[in-house]
Structure formats: C-alpha cells, structure tokens
Write an enzyme that holds these catalytic residues in place. Structure first.
Site, PDB file in Angstrom:
ATOM      1  N   CYS A 199       0.818  -1.225   0.000  1.00 62.79           N
ATOM      2  CA  CYS A 199       0.000   0.000   0.000  1.00 62.79           C
ATOM      3  C   CYS A 199       0.848   1.269   0.000  1.00 62.79           C
ATOM      4  CB  CYS A 199      -0.935  -0.004   1.204  1.00 62.79           C
ATOM      5  SG  CYS A 199      -1.885  -1.511   1.288  1.00 62.79           S
ATOM      6  N   HIS A 251      -3.728   6.736   3.003  1.00 63.53           N
ATOM      7  CA  HIS A 251      -4.067   5.448   2.398  1.00 63.53           C
ATOM      8  C   HIS A 251      -5.447   5.024   2.898  1.00 63.53           C
ATOM      9  CE1 HIS A 251      -4.149   1.399   1.142  1.00 63.53           C
ATOM     10  NE2 HIS A 251      -3.886   0.877   2.335  1.00 63.53           N
ATOM     11  N   ASN A 290     -10.069  -0.962  -0.041  1.00 63.68           N
ATOM     12  CA  ASN A 290      -8.616  -0.793  -0.012  1.00 63.68           C
ATOM     13  C   ASN A 290      -8.048  -1.252  -1.357  1.00 63.68           C
ATOM     14  OD1 ASN A 290      -5.868  -0.982   0.420  1.00 63.68           O
ATOM     15  ND2 ASN A 290      -6.034  -2.025   2.399  1.00 63.68           N
TER      16      ASN A 290
HETATM   17  O1  UT7 Z   1      -3.694  -1.664   3.646  1.00 62.18           O
HETATM   18  C1  UT7 Z   1      -2.722  -2.263   4.441  1.00 62.18           C
HETATM   19  C2  UT7 Z   1      -2.977  -2.107   5.858  1.00 62.18           C
HETATM   20  N1  UT7 Z   1      -4.181  -2.830   6.217  1.00 62.18           N
HETATM   21  C3  UT7 Z   1      -4.863  -2.396   7.218  1.00 62.18           C
HETATM   22  O2  UT7 Z   1      -4.515  -1.387   7.771  1.00 62.18           O
HETATM   23  C4  UT7 Z   1      -6.030  -3.221   7.699  1.00 62.18           C
HETATM   24  C5  UT7 Z   1      -6.096  -3.138   9.172  1.00 62.18           C
HETATM   25  N2  UT7 Z   1      -7.100  -3.955   9.815  1.00 62.18           N
HETATM   26  C6  UT7 Z   1      -8.425  -3.708   9.787  1.00 62.18           C
HETATM   27  O3  UT7 Z   1      -8.897  -2.870   9.056  1.00 62.18           O
HETATM   28  C7  UT7 Z   1      -9.284  -4.438  10.779  1.00 62.18           C
HETATM   29  O4  UT7 Z   1      -8.461  -5.119  11.687  1.00 62.18           O
HETATM   30  C8  UT7 Z   1     -10.316  -5.421  10.167  1.00 62.18           C
HETATM   31  C9  UT7 Z   1     -11.415  -4.660   9.466  1.00 62.18           C
HETATM   32  C10 UT7 Z   1      -9.604  -6.347   9.189  1.00 62.18           C
HETATM   33  C11 UT7 Z   1     -10.954  -6.257  11.270  1.00 62.18           C
HETATM   34  O5  UT7 Z   1     -11.555  -5.415  12.232  1.00 62.18           O
HETATM   35  P1  UT7 Z   1     -11.273  -5.612  13.783  1.00 62.18           P
HETATM   36  O6  UT7 Z   1     -12.096  -4.639  14.465  1.00 62.18           O
HETATM   37  O7  UT7 Z   1      -9.789  -5.551  13.968  1.00 62.18           O
HETATM   38  O8  UT7 Z   1     -11.853  -7.071  14.029  1.00 62.18           O
HETATM   39  P2  UT7 Z   1     -11.118  -8.382  14.587  1.00 62.18           P
HETATM   40  O9  UT7 Z   1     -10.193  -8.940  13.550  1.00 62.18           O
HETATM   41  O10 UT7 Z   1     -10.542  -8.101  15.942  1.00 62.18           O
HETATM   42  O11 UT7 Z   1     -12.350  -9.347  14.744  1.00 62.18           O
HETATM   43  C12 UT7 Z   1     -13.417  -9.057  15.658  1.00 62.18           C
HETATM   44  C13 UT7 Z   1     -14.520 -10.065  15.436  1.00 62.18           C
HETATM   45  C14 UT7 Z   1     -14.032 -11.513  15.390  1.00 62.18           C
HETATM   46  O12 UT7 Z   1     -15.010 -12.327  16.014  1.00 62.18           O
HETATM   47  P3  UT7 Z   1     -14.843 -12.808  17.535  1.00 62.18           P
HETATM   48  O13 UT7 Z   1     -13.554 -13.571  17.562  1.00 62.18           O
HETATM   49  O14 UT7 Z   1     -14.802 -11.566  18.354  1.00 62.18           O
HETATM   50  O15 UT7 Z   1     -16.041 -13.645  17.743  1.00 62.18           O
HETATM   51  C15 UT7 Z   1     -13.992 -11.817  13.930  1.00 62.18           C
HETATM   52  O16 UT7 Z   1     -14.164 -13.195  13.653  1.00 62.18           O
HETATM   53  O17 UT7 Z   1     -15.140  -9.804  14.164  1.00 62.18           O
HETATM   54  C16 UT7 Z   1     -15.191 -11.033  13.420  1.00 62.18           C
HETATM   55  N3  UT7 Z   1     -15.111 -10.711  12.007  1.00 62.18           N
HETATM   56  C17 UT7 Z   1     -16.199 -10.478  11.261  1.00 62.18           C
HETATM   57  N4  UT7 Z   1     -17.525 -10.482  11.553  1.00 62.18           N
HETATM   58  C18 UT7 Z   1     -18.369 -10.203  10.562  1.00 62.18           C
HETATM   59  C19 UT7 Z   1     -14.000 -10.569  11.233  1.00 62.18           C
HETATM   60  N5  UT7 Z   1     -14.367 -10.265   9.982  1.00 62.18           N
HETATM   61  C20 UT7 Z   1     -15.721 -10.200   9.973  1.00 62.18           C
HETATM   62  C21 UT7 Z   1     -16.670  -9.919   8.970  1.00 62.18           C
HETATM   63  N6  UT7 Z   1     -17.985  -9.915   9.306  1.00 62.18           N
HETATM   64  N7  UT7 Z   1     -16.320  -9.621   7.693  1.00 62.18           N
END
Ligand code: UT7
Length: 339
Positions: free
Chosen positions: A119, A260, A290
């Site tokens: 990115c 970004h 993204n």
């Molecule tokens: O471009 C390069 C750099 N990239 C980035 O900067 C991306 C950075 N990361 C993010 O944007 C976020 O971390 C995500 C959007 C990918 C994820 O959001 P989060 O708030 O960090 O969620 P998490 O990974 O901590 O997951 C929280 C919960 C989990 O469930 P449990 O374990 O709490 O039951 C996941 O399984 O959300 C669940 N989850 C979803 N639920 C519904 C993860 N993806 C999804 C989904 N729909 N698509």
C-alpha cells in the site's frame, strides 16, 4: 561564472481508473458470514470495484496513465521513465507490469520497472521519481499504482474479502526549476520484522506452484488484521506529525490530507490525533475499499475531478502497508486544475 540552476521534482498531473463491476456489502452477505452493518461499522466500506476476468493490472494502469499523460501537457516521446507499484502484477514476476504498460501505451525504448511496497507503493514511487529527476538523470517520470487485488483474495475468508478492491492511479512527475512547484519533503521507511502481518505466501521461491499451494490456499492474501490496524494508527500518526514538524507546517493549514484508504477507523484516528477538520481529510474508502498501491492516486484523482484540487494546493500523503512499509509526503499540486 554562472551557476547551473537547481532542478526539482514537481507533481504535474493525476489520472485514475476504476473498473465497472461493483461488489457491494449486500453481495458479500451472500458469499460469507458477514453483514453490511458489521462491514460499515468496522471499516467504513460500502462497496468496492472488481476488474473483469479479462481486465488485468496493466490494463487498469494504462487507462489511469493515459489520463495522467493527457492532463500533463507532456508528450509520450518526452517520457523517460515508467514505474509501476503493484503487489498484484500481471505476472509473478517477469515481465514487469511497467514493461507491459509501456508497450500498451506504445512507448518503447524507455526504462521501465516495478516496485513492491504494497500500500506504500505510490509514495515510494514519488521518492524514486524525485531522486531520478533531481539527480538530472530523467525529466518526465510516469508513475502508476495499479492493483487487481481480487486476483489474490479468498472470497470465502470474511476477514479479508470485505476489504480489498481493484483500480489504478497514475501521475506525471516532471523536472522544474521553479522551487514553489517542488516536492517539499518525503519520508519512506520499512521494518521487515513485521513481514508476517500481510503476506501472499505463494507463488514464490518459498512456495513454488504446487498442489499443496492450491489445497492450502497459499496463493491468497493473509493478514493479521487487528495487529496491523493498531500499528497502522501508531505509525501513520507519528510519521505525519514528524513531517509536519520538520517542515514547520501546522496540520490545520493542510487543505488536502490524503491518507491510504484501508479503513475509515484508521483514517479517523489519525485525523483526530492531528486535530484535522473533516473537510481536510479525503475519504474514498467507502466506495473503493482498499486498493493498495492505487488508493492514494485514486483519492487524489477524486478531488481533482471534483474541482477541489487547485494549482499550488498542498497535499499531505500518508500510507502504511505490507512489508511492513510506510511513507508520507508533503508536496504542492503543480498541475492545472480541472476546467
Ligand atoms: O492496507 C494495508 C494495511 N491494512 C490495514 O490497515 C487493515 C487493518 N485492519 C483492519 O482494518 C481491521 O483489523 C479489520 C477490518 C480487518 C478487522 O476489524 P477488527 O475490528 O480488527 O476485528 P477483529 O479482527 O478483531 O475481529 C473481531 C470479530 C471476530 O469475532 P470474535 O472472535 O470476536 O467472535 C472476527 O471473527 O469480528 C469477526 N469478524 C467479522 N464479523 C463479521 C472478522 N471479519 C468479519 C466480517 N464480518 N467480515
């Protein structure tokens, strides 16, 4: 004795291309266990664009590049370097997508190569264009950030498939003797200690093509989302604070902060830390998702097309991505505003 005039790099024009097909959150609800509400709340993304099966990274790059060329006033024959940033090249990894783009633009016998900085690719390209121009080696450098991210996304993995989209952006970077048009500053850095945060494991020397690669889905992008998120907020904020302080510019005086576009919550956290007003922060993540190396030039193109980007306007770019890599840049728009 007369002294040779100093040559600077200037940001002369912008162009972008977005493929037609839209993949909405409602579409994703039918593919994986997710909801529109979760995606919007956690990322700000409503939809992303997906390239057609026969539309490749180079095709999108060519369309963006052609616009940037047309808007620059530079003739194709005057371009002396073509650079493409991509982690979804047409081929892994030969020939380079930059070579394919130069052929499709009918520009031959010009140096062309790709870089891989995920990115951060577009801002990394700005550092390379600046170095080539200010050393006197090149005069007109065409830079392109292009991604067909859908080609490495696993559409059964809800943690990644909701995030990424396809697209391309391009800019013409030209030599100038006018200091008021020059890039003000660029920082670019990396830390391979976090290499496993964002990975496409195959194909490559570690995992050459094999049945195992296919069976285990090693050709898909993998991300430690939450860890990446936290580091992104910290690094982006620190990087942008440093570039503003070094150059004695207050955040409130930046007309266009163009980060970004990975996640609305990351952008909001960085904007809030800098006490930016909403009108200063360019936001496109909701409609494009993204798009990796294409995200910043696509966002610049949006404000250009809306008539918000005027000649001389200061742009503050800030990015973070796989590698891990990060970069920020402070530079004026040295092109003609949209009529
Ligand atoms: O471009 C390069 C750099 N990239 C980035 O900067 C991306 C950075 N990361 C993010 O944007 C976020 O971390 C995500 C959007 C990918 C994820 O959001 P989060 O708030 O960090 O969620 P998490 O990974 O901590 O997951 C929280 C919960 C989990 O469930 P449990 O374990 O709490 O039951 C996941 O399984 O959300 C669940 N989850 C979803 N639920 C519904 C993860 N993806 C999804 C989904 N729909 N698509």
């Amino acid at each position: 004795m007369s002294q040779a005039k100093r040559i600077y790099a200037s940001f002369r024009s912008i162009g972008a291309y977005v493929p037609k097909k839209i993949l909405s959150n409602a579409d994703l609800e039918k593919m994986v266990d997710t909801t529109d509400e979760w995606i919007v709340k956690r990322t700000g993304i409503k939809e992303r664009h997906i390239a057609a099966d026969d539309e490749f990274t180079s095709d999108m790059g060519v369309k963006a590049a052609q616009l940037a060329i047309d808007r620059s006033g530079v003739l194709k024959e005057e371009i002396d370097l073509i650079l493409c940033a991509t982690v979804t090249p047409d081929y892994f990894n030969m020939p380079s997508t930059a070579c394919i783009i130069s052929d499709k633009l009918d520009i031959h016998n010009v140096q062309a190569f790709d870089i891989s900085a995920a990115c951060s690719g577009f801002v990394y390209l700005l550092t390379i264009a600046k170095a080539f121009i200010e050393s006197g080696m090149k005069k007109n450098v065409l830079i392109i950030g292009a991604e067909k991210f859908s080609s490495v996304v696993d559409y059964t993995d809800r943690s990644t498939c909701i995030l990424f989209g396809d697209g391309a952006g391009a800019a013409m970077i030209c030599a100038t003797e006018n200091k008021s048009e020059a890039f003000i500053d660029i920082h670019a850095s990396a830390d391979g200690a976090y290499a496993d945060f964002l990975v496409t494991p195959a194909p490559g020397a570690v995992h050459p093509a094999s049945q195992k690669v296919i069976d285990e889905g090693l050709h898909f992008v993998q991300m430690k989302g939450n860890e990446t998120f936290k580091l992104a907020v910290k690094t982006l904020t620190k990087d942008v604070q440093e570039i503003l302080e070094t150059n004695h510019i207050a955040a409130k005086d930046i007309p266009h902060f163009i980060p970004h576009q990975a996640n609305y919550r990351i952008i909001k956290a960085v904007g809030d830390a800098l006490k930016m007003r909403e009108d200063q922060v360019v936001l496109t993540v909701g409609k494009y998702g993204n798009t990796s190396a294409a995200s910043i030039p696509m966002a610049i193109n949006d404000i250009y097309e809306e008539g918000r980007l005027k000649t001389g306007d200061l742009m503050l770019l800030d990015t973070f991505g796989g590698g891990l890599t990060w970069a920020s840049a402070l530079l004026p728009f040295a092109g003609k505003a949209k009529d």
